[in-house]
Scaffold this active site. Structure first.
Site, PDB file in Angstrom:
ATOM      1  N   GLU A   1       1.342   6.636 -50.668  1.00  0.00           N
ATOM      2  CA  GLU A   1       1.413   5.208 -50.374  1.00  0.00           C
ATOM      3  C   GLU A   1       2.273   4.912 -49.139  1.00  0.00           C
ATOM      4  OE1 GLU A   1       2.632   1.749 -53.128  1.00  0.00           O
ATOM      5  OE2 GLU A   1       1.259   3.055 -54.244  1.00  0.00           O
TER       6      GLU A   1
ATOM      7  N   GLU B   1      -0.018  21.678 -34.914  1.00  0.00           N
ATOM      8  CA  GLU B   1      -0.375  20.445 -35.620  1.00  0.00           C
ATOM      9  C   GLU B   1       0.849  19.835 -36.292  1.00  0.00           C
ATOM     10  OE1 GLU B   1      -1.729  17.941 -35.716  1.00  0.00           O
ATOM     11  OE2 GLU B   1      -3.543  17.861 -36.925  1.00  0.00           O
TER      12      GLU B   1
ATOM     13  N   ALA C   1       0.819  -1.231   0.000  1.00  0.00           N
ATOM     14  CA  ALA C   1       0.000   0.000   0.000  1.00  0.00           C
ATOM     15  C   ALA C   1       0.844   1.269   0.000  1.00  0.00           C
ATOM     16  CB  ALA C   1      -0.963   0.007   1.186  1.00  0.00           C
TER      17      ALA C   1
ATOM     18  N   ILE D   1      -4.752   1.654   2.065  1.00  0.00           N
ATOM     19  CA  ILE D   1      -5.152   0.320   2.538  1.00  0.00           C
ATOM     20  C   ILE D   1      -6.585   0.047   2.103  1.00  0.00           C
ATOM     21  CG2 ILE D   1      -5.652  -1.058   4.603  1.00  0.00           C
ATOM     22  CD1 ILE D   1      -3.267   0.360   5.953  1.00  0.00           C
ATOM     23  N   ARG D   2      -7.422   1.039   2.286  1.00  0.00           N
ATOM     24  CA  ARG D   2      -8.835   0.847   1.926  1.00  0.00           C
ATOM     25  C   ARG D   2      -8.981   0.624   0.422  1.00  0.00           C
ATOM     26  NH1 ARG D   2     -12.527   1.524   5.730  1.00  0.00           N
ATOM     27  NH2 ARG D   2     -11.605   1.845   7.781  1.00  0.00           N
TER      28      ARG D   2
ATOM     29  N   ARG E   1      -6.332  28.860 -35.626  1.00  0.00           N
ATOM     30  CA  ARG E   1      -7.571  28.144 -35.312  1.00  0.00           C
ATOM     31  C   ARG E   1      -7.624  27.688 -33.857  1.00  0.00           C
ATOM     32  NH1 ARG E   1      -4.263  25.211 -38.716  1.00  0.00           N
ATOM     33  NH2 ARG E   1      -3.967  22.947 -38.488  1.00  0.00           N
TER      34      ARG E   1
ATOM     35  N   HIS F   1      -4.757  20.100 -31.926  1.00  0.00           N
ATOM     36  CA  HIS F   1      -5.060  19.605 -33.270  1.00  0.00           C
ATOM     37  C   HIS F   1      -5.140  18.090 -33.266  1.00  0.00           C
ATOM     38  CE1 HIS F   1      -4.066  23.650 -34.802  1.00  0.00           C
ATOM     39  NE2 HIS F   1      -3.277  23.637 -33.739  1.00  0.00           N
TER      40      HIS F   1
ATOM     41  N   ASN G   1     -10.490  22.970 -42.757  1.00  0.00           N
ATOM     42  CA  ASN G   1     -11.243  21.721 -42.523  1.00  0.00           C
ATOM     43  C   ASN G   1     -12.415  21.644 -43.501  1.00  0.00           C
ATOM     44  OD1 ASN G   1     -10.870  21.926 -38.903  1.00  0.00           O
ATOM     45  ND2 ASN G   1      -9.654  20.784 -40.372  1.00  0.00           N
TER      46      ASN G   1
ATOM     47  N   ARG H   1      -4.153  13.118 -30.736  1.00  0.00           N
ATOM     48  CA  ARG H   1      -4.051  11.657 -30.784  1.00  0.00           C
ATOM     49  C   ARG H   1      -2.880  11.207 -29.917  1.00  0.00           C
ATOM     50  NH1 ARG H   1      -5.025  11.278 -37.268  1.00  0.00           N
ATOM     51  NH2 ARG H   1      -7.209  10.661 -37.171  1.00  0.00           N
TER      52      ARG H   1
ATOM     53  N   TYR I   1      -6.066  15.427 -49.220  1.00  0.00           N
ATOM     54  CA  TYR I   1      -5.513  14.074 -49.318  1.00  0.00           C
ATOM     55  C   TYR I   1      -5.595  13.573 -50.765  1.00  0.00           C
ATOM     56  CZ  TYR I   1      -5.516  14.027 -44.221  1.00  0.00           C
ATOM     57  OH  TYR I   1      -5.279  14.322 -42.902  1.00  0.00           O
TER      58      TYR I   1
ATOM     59  N   LYS J   1      -6.775  -0.650  -1.499  1.00  0.00           N
ATOM     60  CA  LYS J   1      -6.242  -1.973  -1.851  1.00  0.00           C
ATOM     61  C   LYS J   1      -7.253  -3.066  -1.549  1.00  0.00           C
ATOM     62  CE  LYS J   1      -2.584  -3.267  -2.731  1.00  0.00           C
ATOM     63  NZ  LYS J   1      -1.393  -3.446  -3.552  1.00  0.00           N
TER      64      LYS J   1
ATOM     65  N   ARG K   1      -9.998  19.495 -29.874  1.00  0.00           N
ATOM     66  CA  ARG K   1      -9.477  20.109 -31.090  1.00  0.00           C
ATOM     67  C   ARG K   1     -10.048  21.513 -31.182  1.00  0.00           C
ATOM     68  NH1 ARG K   1     -10.620  16.205 -36.090  1.00  0.00           N
ATOM     69  NH2 ARG K   1      -9.620  17.874 -37.270  1.00  0.00           N
ATOM     70  N   HIS K   2      -9.422  22.340 -31.992  1.00  0.00           N
ATOM     71  CA  HIS K   2      -9.968  23.672 -32.287  1.00  0.00           C
ATOM     72  C   HIS K   2     -11.337  23.509 -32.958  1.00  0.00           C
ATOM     73  CE1 HIS K   2      -9.053  22.614 -36.411  1.00  0.00           C
ATOM     74  NE2 HIS K   2      -7.883  22.168 -35.948  1.00  0.00           N
TER      75      HIS K   2
HETATM   76  N1  LIG Z   1       4.286   7.308  -4.107  1.00  0.00           N
HETATM   77  C1  LIG Z   1       3.158   6.963  -3.461  1.00  0.00           C
HETATM   78  N2  LIG Z   1       3.103   7.009  -2.106  1.00  0.00           N
HETATM   79  C2  LIG Z   1       1.971   6.672  -1.433  1.00  0.00           C
HETATM   80  N3  LIG Z   1       0.834   6.281  -2.049  1.00  0.00           N
HETATM   81  C3  LIG Z   1       0.826   6.228  -3.390  1.00  0.00           C
HETATM   82  C4  LIG Z   1       1.982   6.561  -4.167  1.00  0.00           C
HETATM   83  N4  LIG Z   1       1.680   6.411  -5.474  1.00  0.00           N
HETATM   84  C5  LIG Z   1       0.401   5.994  -5.524  1.00  0.00           C
HETATM   85  N5  LIG Z   1      -0.117   5.890  -4.276  1.00  0.00           N
HETATM   86  C6  LIG Z   1      -1.478   5.490  -3.878  1.00  0.00           C
HETATM   87  O1  LIG Z   1      -1.388   4.184  -3.330  1.00  0.00           O
HETATM   88  C7  LIG Z   1      -2.540   3.430  -3.708  1.00  0.00           C
HETATM   89  C8  LIG Z   1      -2.254   1.938  -3.581  1.00  0.00           C
HETATM   90  O2  LIG Z   1      -1.165   1.705  -4.381  1.00  0.00           O
HETATM   91  P1  LIG Z   1      -0.610   0.296  -4.902  1.00  0.00           P
HETATM   92  O3  LIG Z   1       0.239   0.671  -6.053  1.00  0.00           O
HETATM   93  O4  LIG Z   1      -1.677  -0.708  -5.116  1.00  0.00           O
HETATM   94  O5  LIG Z   1       0.278  -0.136  -3.643  1.00  0.00           O
HETATM   95  P2  LIG Z   1       1.387  -1.248  -3.486  1.00  0.00           P
HETATM   96  O6  LIG Z   1       1.682  -1.804  -4.853  1.00  0.00           O
HETATM   97  O7  LIG Z   1       2.549  -0.533  -2.883  1.00  0.00           O
HETATM   98  O8  LIG Z   1       0.791  -2.247  -2.562  1.00  0.00           O
HETATM   99  C9  LIG Z   1      -2.776   3.904  -5.132  1.00  0.00           C
HETATM  100  O9  LIG Z   1      -4.097   3.675  -5.538  1.00  0.00           O
HETATM  101  C10 LIG Z   1      -2.467   5.377  -5.031  1.00  0.00           C
HETATM  102  O10 LIG Z   1      -3.614   6.117  -4.674  1.00  0.00           O
HETATM  103  O1  LIG Z   2      -2.604  12.423 -39.586  1.00  0.00           O
HETATM  104  P1  LIG Z   2      -3.897  12.719 -40.252  1.00  0.00           P
HETATM  105  O2  LIG Z   2      -4.926  11.640 -40.106  1.00  0.00           O
HETATM  106  O3  LIG Z   2      -3.661  13.154 -41.652  1.00  0.00           O
HETATM  107  O4  LIG Z   2      -4.493  13.936 -39.370  1.00  0.00           O
HETATM  108  C1  LIG Z   2      -3.762  15.120 -39.193  1.00  0.00           C
HETATM  109  C2  LIG Z   2      -4.433  16.206 -39.991  1.00  0.00           C
HETATM  110  O5  LIG Z   2      -5.585  16.630 -39.279  1.00  0.00           O
HETATM  111  C3  LIG Z   2      -5.867  18.013 -39.605  1.00  0.00           C
HETATM  112  C4  LIG Z   2      -7.214  18.113 -40.251  1.00  0.00           C
HETATM  113  O6  LIG Z   2      -7.294  17.360 -41.431  1.00  0.00           O
HETATM  114  O7  LIG Z   2      -5.704  18.637 -38.366  1.00  0.00           O
HETATM  115  P2  LIG Z   2      -6.439  19.908 -37.644  1.00  0.00           P
HETATM  116  O8  LIG Z   2      -7.047  19.323 -36.395  1.00  0.00           O
HETATM  117  O9  LIG Z   2      -5.356  20.891 -37.301  1.00  0.00           O
HETATM  118  O10 LIG Z   2      -7.458  20.466 -38.564  1.00  0.00           O
HETATM  119  C5  LIG Z   2      -4.725  18.428 -40.559  1.00  0.00           C
HETATM  120  O11 LIG Z   2      -4.320  19.756 -40.436  1.00  0.00           O
HETATM  121  C6  LIG Z   2      -3.632  17.447 -40.188  1.00  0.00           C
HETATM  122  O12 LIG Z   2      -2.611  17.317 -41.149  1.00  0.00           O
END
Ligand SMILES: Nc1ncnc2c1ncn2[C@@H]1O[C@H](COP(=O)(O)OP(=O)(O)O)[C@@H](O)[C@H]1O
Ligand SMILES: O=P(O)(O)OC[C@H]1O[C@@](CO)(OP(=O)(O)O)[C@@H](O)[C@@H]1O
Length: 750
Positions: A659, A636, A358, A476-477, A615, A702, A570, A707, A647, A479, A563-564
């Site tokens: 391609e 972007e 925990a 603890i809770r 944008r 963007h 667009n 993504r 495209y 977990k 996104r904008h």
């Molecule tokens: N560095 C940290 N110190 C204390 N508590 C943390 C820390 N990082 C995350 N936690 C909290 O501890 C909770 C339980 O963590 P968990 O990773 O399951 O514990 P452990 O693997 O040490 O038994 C997490 O849900 C998180 O809210």
């Molecule tokens: O990688 P893909 O799928 O081409 O998507 C990125 C493209 O999305 C676009 C829109 O077609 O972004 P944006 O959100 O800025 O409008 C393009 O400007 C950008 O090149």
């Protein structure tokens, strides 16, 4: 900051100043309140807070008082902004004991009053009566500066100086509009009920907060799919499909998990198989605890079978098991930098967690895995608890974990050795970073691991320590609620008591790490920053890991990604460019402002991040009252020679380019432009900053950039990033919390 259009503020600190300029910024000014408290007699158990009449400072409810942040050993500070038309603010300092059972100590004397932007009185000390005989005195310094929005933005900029946002076309790179600058048209007005706009998130959404992260860790090798029984971890966590649940669930593992409904083999068979996986030598040596004081970075590391050629080693993300792809020479620079240039032992790195139960080990392991994978480092999380549950079942009582239970120790060492062996085998096939997650709480256990790792990988211990009783109690809770160990215990209190006994057993034999290379995270989630201690850490990747850990915390807050609004380009289906918003995009900008105002109203502070493109900046235009920061890193993807084309035009005029991109959209780099991998690398500081922020952030960027950012939070593999859906006019809310990340989506326009 851009052109210096700000007017100097008139400081009203300690009530000084004649207030003649009081009205200077009315309608546009803000009151920037800065509080400092200083005391040299260290009392780490009492945490300075402020509370008062405004809801910002808890409406006189001491449980909602605002904590001051520790600036140095003796100094605490807090700054906040009061709206321009604020009423009188009465407030007091209080000391909150770390132990929540003790009452808060409120400062002696009358309320402090901030009225019309001026502080009344001149009390430079705050006195706290500890008991009949003892009074604790803090020196206080209160500044209430009436400042222009530009000054506020400027101070924000100073605070953010390590971000390096850029300035474009004379627009301030950090700005803040403080008053409503659009007429609320009825079509732009949102219904007050935000829930109305909620749309379902995709099945692969960010849900780590709902799944115990150990369930998503690696599954022991050599367990054939047939061997899974309904007793396995997967069934416990509710998965019944052909894939383990959750975004990272063993996507690349060798073992394909069949439909559990069709699997009839018993858990005994799994145990049996597991029992035969440890090599005889390993079994003999697993609990001997031979002390191998070899430090880390053994030169024998290069003997690893995969340490042959660079090309053999490089795997971008865990999906590509072949050498460097041909796609337009795209390479994730940071993903290969250490393999190419760094010390050889960095090729295989084991981060071995250490800590009492925990203490956040599994949480930290899962988060670090997510970060490193996103950056392109082939990383896997090995959770020994998962191995134990598969081998021994989930119903081990506290007795099993006693320090004098020889059988228990043997069984635990055996599963730890199994997990370590799996990890090393995976590294020998080219895996880069293994995160080995168990308590590893005795020197003997750690020696066993070092011996197994010798000549195979470099070990860095990552110890999580927590001395805050309230946090331990909360953990603890959590977990008992989340861990598969208690999935079959219907009585929460019985589970709780058992886990406490288990903890006692571990505490009796716990030995903090003092050997080898280590990172200690000490009280890093208590809200006061805590400490990170490092010893004998060097190299590119270890440095990066320390930097990441320094910046992460558990403060719950939302991150809104959008996104904008729709742009002119667009509408014309042209990529890239720097066009302005279409009418529909404008409408979205207004709706977004409404949404942000409503959604973030209860939050104390928030900031709006945009790219440097029109944008994106215009989409933030109507949002008021929050600092806005422009990041070039949020621009972007650069379509280079294809910028401004459709495209279809690319397909007709540059068929090879078209391609190549179709074949490998992740690695494809536009001529004189960028690839998705390039975008990911430039977004790393943004991720670190998003992790570091404690207040909500709205990111208006963007498609390609979002993504990549979204993939980090949702733990989606690199290869999926270019295909993730990020629709226009939709807000993805990432809620960061104590159990991980959760997602919610709002669609503001039909
Ligand atoms: N560095 C940290 N110190 C204390 N508590 C943390 C820390 N990082 C995350 N936690 C909290 O501890 C909770 C339980 O963590 P968990 O990773 O399951 O514990 P452990 O693997 O040490 O038994 C997490 O849900 C998180 O809210
Ligand atoms: O990688 P893909 O799928 O081409 O998507 C990125 C493209 O999305 C676009 C829109 O077609 O972004 P944006 O959100 O800025 O409008 C393009 O400007 C950008 O090149």
């Amino acid at each position: 900051m851009g052109a210096g259009t700000s007017k100097n503020s008139d400081s009203t600190s300690h009530g000084d100043g004649d207030g003649e300029e009081r009205d200077e910024y009315e309608g546009g000014g803000q009151l920037y309140v800065s509080l400092k408290m200083e005391n040299y007699t260290l009392n780490a158990d009492l945490l300075p807070h402020v509370f008062g009449s405004a809801s910002l400072v808890g409406s006189w409810d001491s449980s909602r008082a605002l904590p001051l942040e520790r600036e140095s050993t003796s100094m605490w500070q807090l700054s906040f902004v009061v709206p321009p038309n604020h009423e009188t603010l009465d407030f007091k300092f209080l000391l909150r004991p770390k132990d929540s059972n003790n009452p808060c100590i409120i400062e002696e004397g009358p309320n402090r009053i901030l009225s019309g932007g001026r502080l009344q009185g001149d009390a430079r000390a705050a006195l706290f009566r500890l008991n009949a005989d003892a009074v604790l005195e803090y020196r206080v310094c209160i500044n209430a500066d009436r400042i222009s929005p530009f000054d506020l933005a400027s101070s924000w900029r100073a605070y953010q100086e390590n971000i390096h946002p850029s300035t474009v076309r004379g627009i301030l790179d950090v700005s803040m509009n403080s008053e409503t600058c659009f007429e609320s048209s009825s079509s732009a007005n949102l219904e007050l009920d935000l829930e109305r706009y909620v749309v379902p998130s995709p099945a692969t959404s960010a849900t780590s907060g709902l799944v115990y992260p150990a369930n998503l860790a690696e599954t022991p090798r050599y367990i054939s799919a047939r061997k899974y029984s309904s007793e396995s971890d997967f069934s416990k966590s509710g998965d019944t499909g052909s894939q383990p649940i959750g975004p990272t669930a063993d996507k690349e593992m060798e073992v394909k998990i069949q439909d559990l409904a069709k699997v009839s083999t018993t858990s005994a068979a799994v145990e049996d198989k597991l029992a035969t996986t440890a090599s005889p030598t390993q079994k003999q040596e697993s609990h001997k605890g031979v002390f191998v004081d070899r430090g880390v970075g053994s030169p024998r590391l290069v003997k690893s079978t995969s340490a042959g050629t660079f090309a053999d080693d490089v795997k971008l993300g865990s999906g590509n098991k072949t050498a460097m792809p041909a796609a337009a020479g795209a390479v994730a620079a940071a993903a290969v930098a250490d393999q190419m240039l760094g010390p050889k032992e960095d090729r295989h790195l084991a981060i071995v967690l250490v800590g009492l139960p925990a203490r956040g080990k599994t949480f930290t392991a899962a988060k670090l895995t997510r970060y490193l994978r996103w950056l392109g480092h082939d990383t896997k999380h090995f959770n020994v608890g998962k191995y134990r549950r598969l081998k021994l079942g989930t119903n081990q009582s506290a007795e099993f974990f006693r320090g004098d239970n020889t059988e228990g120790i043997e069984a635990r060492n055996e599963v730890a050795a199994l997990a370590m062996e799996d990890m090393i085998s995976w590294m020998q096939e080219g895996g880069q970073v293994g995160i080995f997650d168990a308590t590893n709480s005795t020197r003997e256990r750690r020696n066993m691991l070092m011996k197994l790792a010798e000549g195979n990988c470099k070990i860095i211990f990552l110890e999580t320590l927590c001395y805050d009783e309230r946090i331990i109690e909360r953990n603890i809770r959590l977990k008992v609620q989340q861990s598969p160990d208690y999935a079959e215990q219907p009585d929460f209190e019985a589970g709780y008591r058992d886990f406490k006994r288990r903890l006692d057993n571990y505490e009796k034999v716990y030995e903090p790490v003092e050997e080898g290379s280590y990172i200690k995270m000490i009280d890093t989630v208590s809200g006061n920053g805590g400490q990170i201690q490092v010893n004998n850490i060097s190299g590119y990747l270890p440095g990066r890991i320390v930097f990441f850990l320094v910046n992460t915390h558990l403060t719950p807050r939302p991150i809104l990604l959008t996104r904008h609004g729709e742009s002119q380009d667009n509408v014309r289906a042209r990529i890239g460019g720097d066009s302005s918003l279409s009418d529909t995009g404008e409408l979205y900008a207004k709706k977004l402002a409404n949404f942000v105002e409503k959604r973030l109203k209860p939050e104390r502070a928030a900031s709006i991040w945009t790219s440097t493109l029109h944008r994106s900046i215009s989409t933030a235009n109507h949002i008021v009252g929050f600092p806005k920061v422009q990041w070039r890193a949020l621009d972007e993807i650069n379509a280079g020679a294809c910028d401004g084309m459709t495209y279809l035009e690319i397909k007709m005029d540059m068929p090879e380019e078209y391609e190549s991109r179709e074949k490998d959209k992740l690695r494809y780099r536009y001529p004189r432009g960028e690839s998705y991998l390039d975008v990911i690398q430039r977004l790393e500081p943004v991720i670190i900053e998003l992790e570091r922020q404690r207040a909500p952030v709205v990111v208006i960027s963007h498609q390609a950039v979002l993504r990549a950012l979204y993939a980090y939070f949702a733990d989606r593999p690199l290869k999926e990033i270019p295909h993730i859906e990020v629709p226009l006019h939709t807000i993805i809310e990432i809620q960061m919390g104590v159990t991980g990340v959760q997602e919610k989506r709002y669609k503001l326009m039909d």
